[in-house]
Design a protein around this motif. Structure first.
Motif, short mmCIF file in Angstrom:
data_model
loop_
_atom_site.label_atom_id
_atom_site.label_comp_id
_atom_site.label_asym_id
_atom_site.label_seq_id
_atom_site.Cartn_x
_atom_site.Cartn_y
_atom_site.Cartn_z
N MET A 174 18.29 -17.65 1.01
CA MET A 174 18.30 -16.90 -0.14
C MET A 174 18.75 -15.60 -0.02
SD MET A 174 17.29 -19.09 -2.64
CE MET A 174 16.55 -20.74 -2.35
N GLU A 175 18.41 -15.00 0.98
CA GLU A 175 19.03 -13.49 1.40
C GLU A 175 20.52 -13.70 1.69
OE1 GLU A 175 14.67 -11.85 3.44
OE2 GLU A 175 16.44 -12.53 4.70
N LYS A 176 20.88 -14.77 2.05
CA LYS A 176 21.98 -15.20 2.56
C LYS A 176 23.23 -15.04 1.39
CE LYS A 176 21.87 -16.87 7.42
NZ LYS A 176 22.11 -17.91 8.34
N THR A 177 22.83 -15.29 0.33
CA THR A 177 23.49 -15.56 -1.02
C THR A 177 24.17 -14.15 -1.30
OG1 THR A 177 21.80 -15.25 -2.51
CG2 THR A 177 22.04 -17.25 -1.97
N GLY A 178 23.38 -13.16 -0.81
CA GLY A 178 23.98 -11.79 -1.16
C GLY A 178 23.52 -11.22 -2.65
N LEU A 179 22.59 -12.11 -3.22
CA LEU A 179 22.34 -11.95 -4.63
C LEU A 179 20.88 -11.23 -4.83
CD1 LEU A 179 23.83 -15.20 -6.14
CD2 LEU A 179 24.77 -12.79 -6.13
N VAL A 180 19.95 -11.03 -3.54
CA VAL A 180 18.73 -10.72 -3.75
C VAL A 180 18.58 -9.03 -4.02
CG1 VAL A 180 16.66 -10.35 -2.64
CG2 VAL A 180 17.93 -12.62 -2.39
N ASP A 181 17.97 -8.78 -5.02
CA ASP A 181 17.58 -7.34 -5.36
C ASP A 181 16.15 -7.08 -4.63
OD1 ASP A 181 16.49 -5.08 -6.30
OD2 ASP A 181 17.57 -5.23 -8.35
N PHE A 182 16.29 -6.63 -3.44
CA PHE A 182 14.99 -6.67 -2.74
C PHE A 182 13.84 -5.54 -3.19
CE2 PHE A 182 17.73 -8.23 0.59
CZ PHE A 182 16.97 -9.18 1.21
N ASP A 183 14.52 -4.55 -3.98
CA ASP A 183 13.25 -3.60 -4.61
C ASP A 183 12.55 -4.39 -5.65
OD1 ASP A 183 14.08 -1.57 -2.96
OD2 ASP A 183 15.52 -0.81 -4.40
N GLN A 184 13.34 -4.99 -6.73
CA GLN A 184 12.70 -5.56 -7.53
C GLN A 184 11.75 -7.08 -7.07
OE1 GLN A 184 15.12 -6.65 -10.91
NE2 GLN A 184 13.18 -7.32 -12.20
#
Length: 251
Positions: A174-184
């Motif tokens: 999921m992180e490798k998609t580059g789409l994760v908004d880590f803060d939220q």
């Protein structure tokens, strides 16, 4: 970020790929002595939660393979299908050994994630897919570690090992998609809204209903548990089986 992401997490999010909330105050209570070691309510709940996770993430992986518009989401979808097919086979293997009844349908909250993502497409789908699944997998990571470090049942330990590897893999893709908004995403996973327990609980299957099977993909790389050598190593006294009751608290 997809416009529906905030709505989805605000309305549905609870850290519950497998569920962290519980209506039981006796998760350490031993409900059976088995030949694989004592079985607690927490152990039983964990097996059911792993099964429930596959019941929504496996079909969501299939949807992602059809609707994903980025290579990262397509790859992550393959991992969901592959990993949860193997975990599901393990759950279905050990559940009858421990006399645990497994659900055939995920919880209403989990089904809500699937319903919402079915209605999306394009970048909105990709973004919400990656963030919802990163949030739910991230939220359960500590729970798996707790079960693994405290259970005295060798079958549950083996399932926790497999679940740990699978969840870490799914977090990573999921992180490798580059789409994760880590803060939220991390905020939602650590400060979730409270939901009614019935939203977090998969229904028990009707009597006689055939067990749902999550079919491995043709090119599967994940494998179910090999239980050889586990018999009798849990230190239990054997004999008493737990009542065939599904977990009351699956997220």
């Amino acid at each position: 970020m997809g416009g529906a992401m905030a709505l989805t997490l605000g309305a549905l999010a609870y850290p519950s790929m497998l569920g962290l909330n519980t209506v039981s105050t006796s998760q350490t209570q031993i409900i059976a002595q088995t030949q694989w070691g004592p079985l607690t309510e927490g152990d039983r709940d964990f097996v059911v939660k792993v099964r429930a996770a596959g019941l929504w993430e496996y079909p969501l992986g299939q949807i992602g393979l059809q609707k994903g518009s980025s290579k990262g989401v397509l790859e992550a979808s393959k991992h969901l299908v592959d990993g949860h097919a193997a975990l599901d086979a393990s759950c279905r293997k050990i559940a009858p050994m421990l006399n645990i009844t497994l659900p055939n349908i995920a919880s209403p909250q989990q089904e809500g994630f699937v319903t919402q993502l079915k209605a999306e497409s394009g970048k909105s789908f990709d973004t919400d897919f990656a963030n919802i699944l990163r949030m739910t997998h991230g939220s359960i990571f500590n729970t798996i570690a707790k079960i693994r470090s405290t259970t005295k049942n060798s079958l549950v330990r083996a399932l926790a090992d497999q679940a740990n590897n699978t969840v870490l893999d799914h977090i990573t893709v999921m992180e490798k998609t580059g789409l994760v908004d880590f803060d939220q995403t991390i905020f939602q996973q650590t400060t979730p809204p409270k939901l009614p327990s019935d939203n977090l609980t998969p229904p028990a299957p009707p009597a006689g209903q055939p067990e749902v099977v999550l079919t491995p993909p043709p090119n599967a790389t994940s494998t179910p548990l090999n239980l050889s050598g586990l018999t009798g190593d849990g230190g239990g006294s054997g004999g008493n089986a737990p009542a065939p009751t599904p977990s009351p608290t699956v997220g």
